[in-house]
Design a protein around this motif. Structure first.
Motif, PDB file in Angstrom:
ATOM      1  N   GLY A  51      15.322  51.339  25.845  1.00  0.00           N
ATOM      2  CA  GLY A  51      16.159  51.799  24.737  1.00  0.00           C
ATOM      3  C   GLY A  51      17.604  51.995  25.156  1.00  0.00           C
ATOM      4  N   ARG A  52      17.793  52.560  26.340  1.00  0.00           N
ATOM      5  CA  ARG A  52      19.160  52.824  26.806  1.00  0.00           C
ATOM      6  C   ARG A  52      19.923  51.527  27.086  1.00  0.00           C
ATOM      7  N   ILE A  53      19.261  50.579  27.771  1.00  0.00           N
ATOM      8  CA  ILE A  53      19.938  49.320  28.127  1.00  0.00           C
ATOM      9  C   ILE A  53      20.181  48.462  26.891  1.00  0.00           C
ATOM     10  N   ASN A  54      19.202  48.411  25.983  1.00  0.00           N
ATOM     11  CA  ASN A  54      19.398  47.644  24.747  1.00  0.00           C
ATOM     12  C   ASN A  54      20.506  48.246  23.887  1.00  0.00           C
ATOM     13  N   TYR A 101      14.235  47.187  35.569  1.00  0.00           N
ATOM     14  CA  TYR A 101      15.187  47.409  34.485  1.00  0.00           C
ATOM     15  C   TYR A 101      16.544  47.878  35.016  1.00  0.00           C
ATOM     16  N   GLN A 102      16.517  48.729  36.012  1.00  0.00           N
ATOM     17  CA  GLN A 102      17.780  49.206  36.586  1.00  0.00           C
ATOM     18  C   GLN A 102      18.558  48.068  37.239  1.00  0.00           C
ATOM     19  N   ALA A 103      17.830  47.147  37.901  1.00  0.00           N
ATOM     20  CA  ALA A 103      18.492  46.008  38.537  1.00  0.00           C
ATOM     21  C   ALA A 103      19.085  45.067  37.486  1.00  0.00           C
ATOM     22  N   PHE A 104      18.349  44.854  36.402  1.00  0.00           N
ATOM     23  CA  PHE A 104      18.858  43.994  35.330  1.00  0.00           C
ATOM     24  C   PHE A 104      20.085  44.628  34.670  1.00  0.00           C
ATOM     25  N   GLU A 105      20.049  45.941  34.505  1.00  0.00           N
ATOM     26  CA  GLU A 105      21.208  46.649  33.959  1.00  0.00           C
ATOM     27  C   GLU A 105      22.421  46.475  34.880  1.00  0.00           C
ATOM     28  N   LYS A 106      22.180  46.587  36.190  1.00  0.00           N
ATOM     29  CA  LYS A 106      23.259  46.413  37.159  1.00  0.00           C
ATOM     30  C   LYS A 106      23.842  45.004  37.061  1.00  0.00           C
ATOM     31  N   PHE A 107      22.983  44.015  36.891  1.00  0.00           N
ATOM     32  CA  PHE A 107      23.444  42.630  36.759  1.00  0.00           C
ATOM     33  C   PHE A 107      24.328  42.464  35.520  1.00  0.00           C
ATOM     34  N   LEU A 108      23.907  43.035  34.395  1.00  0.00           N
ATOM     35  CA  LEU A 108      24.700  42.924  33.167  1.00  0.00           C
ATOM     36  C   LEU A 108      26.023  43.665  33.300  1.00  0.00           C
ATOM     37  N   GLU A 109      26.014  44.785  34.012  1.00  0.00           N
ATOM     38  CA  GLU A 109      27.251  45.532  34.241  1.00  0.00           C
ATOM     39  C   GLU A 109      28.281  44.677  34.979  1.00  0.00           C
ATOM     40  N   GLU A 110      27.823  43.971  36.014  1.00  0.00           N
ATOM     41  CA  GLU A 110      28.732  43.270  36.921  1.00  0.00           C
ATOM     42  C   GLU A 110      28.967  41.818  36.531  1.00  0.00           C
ATOM     43  N   ASN A 111      28.245  41.309  35.530  1.00  0.00           N
ATOM     44  CA  ASN A 111      28.379  39.910  35.130  1.00  0.00           C
ATOM     45  C   ASN A 111      28.542  39.818  33.614  1.00  0.00           C
ATOM     46  N   SER A 152      22.187  40.713  16.577  1.00  0.00           N
ATOM     47  CA  SER A 152      21.402  39.477  16.618  1.00  0.00           C
ATOM     48  C   SER A 152      20.429  39.402  17.781  1.00  0.00           C
ATOM     49  N   ALA A 153      20.650  40.184  18.850  1.00  0.00           N
ATOM     50  CA  ALA A 153      19.786  40.052  20.027  1.00  0.00           C
ATOM     51  C   ALA A 153      19.885  41.280  20.913  1.00  0.00           C
ATOM     52  N   VAL A 154      18.799  41.564  21.606  1.00  0.00           N
ATOM     53  CA  VAL A 154      18.783  42.621  22.621  1.00  0.00           C
ATOM     54  C   VAL A 154      18.443  41.981  23.964  1.00  0.00           C
ATOM     55  N   PRO A 155      18.930  42.546  25.074  1.00  0.00           N
ATOM     56  CA  PRO A 155      18.694  41.928  26.383  1.00  0.00           C
ATOM     57  C   PRO A 155      17.275  42.091  26.909  1.00  0.00           C
ATOM     58  N   ILE A 156      16.549  43.122  26.435  1.00  0.00           N
ATOM     59  CA  ILE A 156      15.200  43.367  26.953  1.00  0.00           C
ATOM     60  C   ILE A 156      14.200  43.417  25.805  1.00  0.00           C
ATOM     61  N   ILE A 157      13.117  42.667  25.964  1.00  0.00           N
ATOM     62  CA  ILE A 157      11.957  42.792  25.076  1.00  0.00           C
ATOM     63  C   ILE A 157      10.809  43.315  25.930  1.00  0.00           C
ATOM     64  N   HIS A 158      10.286  44.465  25.553  1.00  0.00           N
ATOM     65  CA  HIS A 158       9.212  45.109  26.313  1.00  0.00           C
ATOM     66  C   HIS A 158       7.961  45.153  25.449  1.00  0.00           C
ATOM     67  N   LEU A 159       6.868  44.559  25.946  1.00  0.00           N
ATOM     68  CA  LEU A 159       5.607  44.532  25.203  1.00  0.00           C
ATOM     69  C   LEU A 159       4.556  45.353  25.938  1.00  0.00           C
ATOM     70  N   ASP A 160       4.026  46.366  25.270  1.00  0.00           N
ATOM     71  CA  ASP A 160       2.945  47.178  25.842  1.00  0.00           C
ATOM     72  C   ASP A 160       1.599  46.563  25.476  1.00  0.00           C
TER      73      ASP A 160
END
Length: 756
Positions: A336-339, A291-301, A346-354
């Motif tokens: 929750g923080r990244i979304n 999740y941290q890596a994906f957040e970093k990607f969204l930050e920089e792209n 209309s959309a969130v970047p992460i869908i997490h299923l437990d």
């Protein structure tokens, strides 16, 4: 003809039982390729021994469950009161964290009755219960395959009961470096038990190397490229990367239902690129790092925001355990923080299923995934990577794979390998994967698909069993047996009847009294050994395992194979000198093809400690990728090139003898006597009569052709072959003598009889 039986022993059965009445049960089949592979070994009648997944305390329940499971080829193990401290305790609270580099946990602070020792006692008791069940159902000739860290003591219990029992052990998790493994209480007991097995298997070469290193550093045994040698007993250690059932995934992904799911999911995701994660909710899976890596990607792209999503399926495991609730809470916090930061109405970047999902839906997701993101911090193999590759369709996705997953050694060529702890590196890999050309995706997929298709779970099981059967079938030859008392009369009588005799005599410990550091010397002969000791005799001398040869009337001749790589010598010599300077009483011995560090005159305890540290330095540096064998003697450490043994030298030696026209007739009598290291005992089997028919005349190394003596240089019958070990009770030699004095007396009698 009845098929041989295979007894598979693991913590859990391939079915989970649920009681539906006093005498009735229902069952759920465990998913996965391992179950089908082991039950699908067609040449065996397979019986599976393990815990049924439920505690049963009453006699009626145990009886009815056993009868019902028997119909499914399963045999239950009832652990009852030891189950908690065995499974949740020693297995998952101590072994599992250490094997995954999480370290040893602290003692339970709130319960004085739960300690390391109480958990280990439960572990021993549980392994004893497993043994009792195996013993009850074992029939002569059965093969027993033990699985995973839950039953590490079982091989020893089995071999103590029946030393001829065919036993294999396979570890499905990583095996840690020796530095981590050394922190484990009862570390030596577990290693020694595993080493009683005939074959020990791992997923990767790294895991196997760590195991060998731990055996050398902790037990002081000899480790070679073949496995571990301890007091003449050889345990083969080999690598068997497990796979999946590729056809199951390929066929499922072509079902009409799955195709419909694919269309639905693509519509649901609104044209966004799909990054998929499928993991157990576990501390080692690296989901927070993902999740941290994906957040970093969204930050920089910024241009990718709203165009890419991450779907994480986090399958629950071990609910109710505090550590797993923590990782769950941590994942939810990041989502929750990244979304909240990058999402919209209309959309969130992460869908997490437990939760887990339906198999058909999973295959559909694999098929449409653009990037599979695997960020395991430690993983035995990680088969999700292979499942993804098997399901891919026209538009190929990209695999981003943690270098700490075992699959990295198998699928790395067709993946983007990353360090999951390096958030920036994983973020960059996400960008590279999303922007990769169609041609490059196809190329990488083709590489990995070919591997996945050919390295199935069934192939893994077949490979392990074939190797185990090969080893145990040749057990007497490979691992040695108790030698017989030498029939001296036959030795002398056959000697007198023969025409061309070959006598192979060791030096140290054979013709001389054993030296204090005999274990290290392995019966070698130094080049500077004074010629006058043998000059009056018509004989050949061999030094350094046949690398140097001479007739007593000639000079030393070098016979080092051209392909032998000796580049490691300078690095090893540097390490040896370092420890020689820091260990009073130790010294370094060098030769052309080997180096020996000897501490026979050092303080014994300090010398052993230094030897253990030295092995760490060697494996971490100069021999990490070198083709060498390391021999741990009682008071020495030797490093030499792989394959430098007395048996491998025999053909070179015979070739030199033939080349020098020292033979005019085939050898029809062999007397081989020595006090050798385990690695050198192949010299005893080199002349076994059933093998000599394949022994062609060695080629000469000079311009002159050897004198033609026969189609072979050996014409040897069984009654004319005598292999003799000195003072050893576990050897490949046929016979034994007690001491070098007995050897001298035997040679004297042969000479006397010859001259009579």
């Amino acid at each position: 003809m009845a098929r041989p039986r295979l007894l598979v022993v693991s913590m859990s059965l391939p079915v989970t039982a649920k009681r539906t009445g006093e005498e009735s049960w229902s069952f759920t089949m465990s998913p996965g390729g391992l179950v089908s592979a082991l039950l699908g070994l067609k040449e065996f009648e397979t019986k599976w021994i393990g815990w049924p997944g439920v505690d049963v305390h009453d006699a009626i329940g145990k009886k009815t469950l056993s009868i019902t499971l028997a119909e499914k080829g399963c045999i239950p193990v009832f652990l009852e009161e030891v189950c908690d401290q065995y499974y949740n305790g020693y297995c998952n609270n101590i072994l599992w964290p250490i094997f995954h580099y999480l370290g040893t946990p602290p003692e339970y602070r709130n319960d004085a009755t739960i300690t390391y020792q109480s958990q280990y006692d439960a572990y021993k008791k549980a392994n004893q219960i497993f043994f009792d069940v195996v013993k009850e159902h074992y029939e002569e000739g059965d093969v027993v395959w033990c699985h995973d860290y839950h039953v590490m003591l079982l091989p020893q219990y089995l071999k103590e009961y029946n030393s001829k029992m065919k036993v294999g052990w396979f570890l499905h998790t990583p095996f840690p470096s020796s530095e981590m493994y050394k922190t484990l209480p009862s570390r030596s007991d577990l290693l020694r038990s595993v080493l009683t097995a005939d074959l020990v298997g791992f997923h990767t070469y790294d895991f196997a190397r760590h195991f060998l290193n731990a055996c050398m550093c902790i037990l002081g045994v000899e480790a070679t490229s073949e496995g571990v040698v301890d007091q003449g007993k050889v345990t083969r250690v080999a690598v068997f990367p497990i796979g999946i059932e590729p056809e199951r995934f390929i066929n499922t992904s072509e079902l009409s239902e799955v195709v419909q799911y694919m269309k639905k999911f693509k519509n649901d995701f609104g044209g966004r690129k799909l990054i998929l994660g499928v993991d157990r909710l576990d501390t080692i899976k690296g989901i927070p790092q993902k999740y941290q890596a994906f957040e970093k990607f969204l930050e920089e792209n910024e241009d990718w925001r709203g165009k890419v999503m991450l779907l994480q399926i986090a399958v629950p495991t071990r609910n109710g355990i505090g550590e797993y609730q923590k990782i769950k809470d941590q994942c939810h916090y990041h989502v929750g923080r990244i979304n909240g930061r990058f999402g919209s109405i209309s959309a969130v970047p992460i869908i997490h299923l437990d939760c887990s999902i339906d198999f058909n839906q999973l295959c559909a997701l694999y098929a449409i995934t653009d990037v599979l993101l695997v960020t395991s911090l430690r993983d035995g193999m990680n088969l999700v990577s292979s499942e993804f590759i098997a399901c891919q369709k026209e538009d190929k996705g990209v695999l981003i794979l943690s270098e700490f997953a075992g699959a990295g050694q198998s699928l790395g060529a067709g993946a983007l390998l990353v360090n999951p702890w390096n958030i920036k590196e994983v973020s960059t890999a996400i960008g590279e994967a999303l922007n990769m050309s169609h041609e490059e995706k196809e190329r990488k997929h083709k590489i990995n698909f070919q591997y996945v298709k050919t390295h199935s779970t069934q192939q893994w099981a077949d490979d392990f069993m074939n190797k185990l059967i090969e080893i145990t079938t040749n057990a007497e030859l490979r691992t040695g047996k108790a030698p017989l008392e030498l029939p001296e009369h036959d030795v002398i009588q056959q000697y007198s009847k023969s025409n061309n005799r070959l006598l192979i005599l060791g030096f140290y410990g054979t013709l001389t009294q054993p030296m204090k550091n005999q274990e290290r010397r392995g019966d070698g002969m130094n080049l500077d050994l004074h010629p006058q000791n043998f000059g009056e005799y018509n004989m050949w001398l061999a030094a350094e395992n046949g690398m140097f040869l001479r007739h007593t009337s000639g000079e030393w001749v070098t016979r080092i194979p051209e392909h032998m790589n000796l580049e490691w010598i300078d690095g090893v010599k540097h390490v040896f000198k370092y420890f020689t300077e820091r260990t009073p009483g130790s010294y370094l011995e060098t030769s052309e093809t080997s180096l020996v560090w000897n501490y026979e005159y050092a303080d014994a305890e300090f010398g052993r400690a230094q030897a253990r540290d030295m092995l760490q330095h060697l494996w971490a540096g100069p021999i990490s990728n070198a083709s060498v064998d390391v021999v741990r003697g009682e008071q020495s450490v030797e490093v030499h090139a792989v394959g430098v043994t007395k048996g491998s030298a025999m053909e070179r030696i015979l070739g030199e003898i033939v080349h020098n026209k020292s033979m005019t007739a085939p050898i029809d009598y062999v007397l081989c006597i020595g006090c050798f290291l385990g690695k050198d005992e192949d010299v005893y089997t080199f002349f076994e009569p059933e093998l000599t028919k394949k022994t062609k005349s060695p080629s000469s190394s000079g311009s002159d052709s050897p004198k033609k003596v026969s189609a072979t240089i050996v014409d040897l019958k069984g009654e004319n072959y005598f292999s003799i070990a000195i003072g050893q009770t576990h050897t490949k030699a046929r016979y034994f003598l007690d001491s070098s004095d007995d050897v001298v007396q035997l040679i004297h009698k042969l000479c006397t009889h010859k001259n009579a």
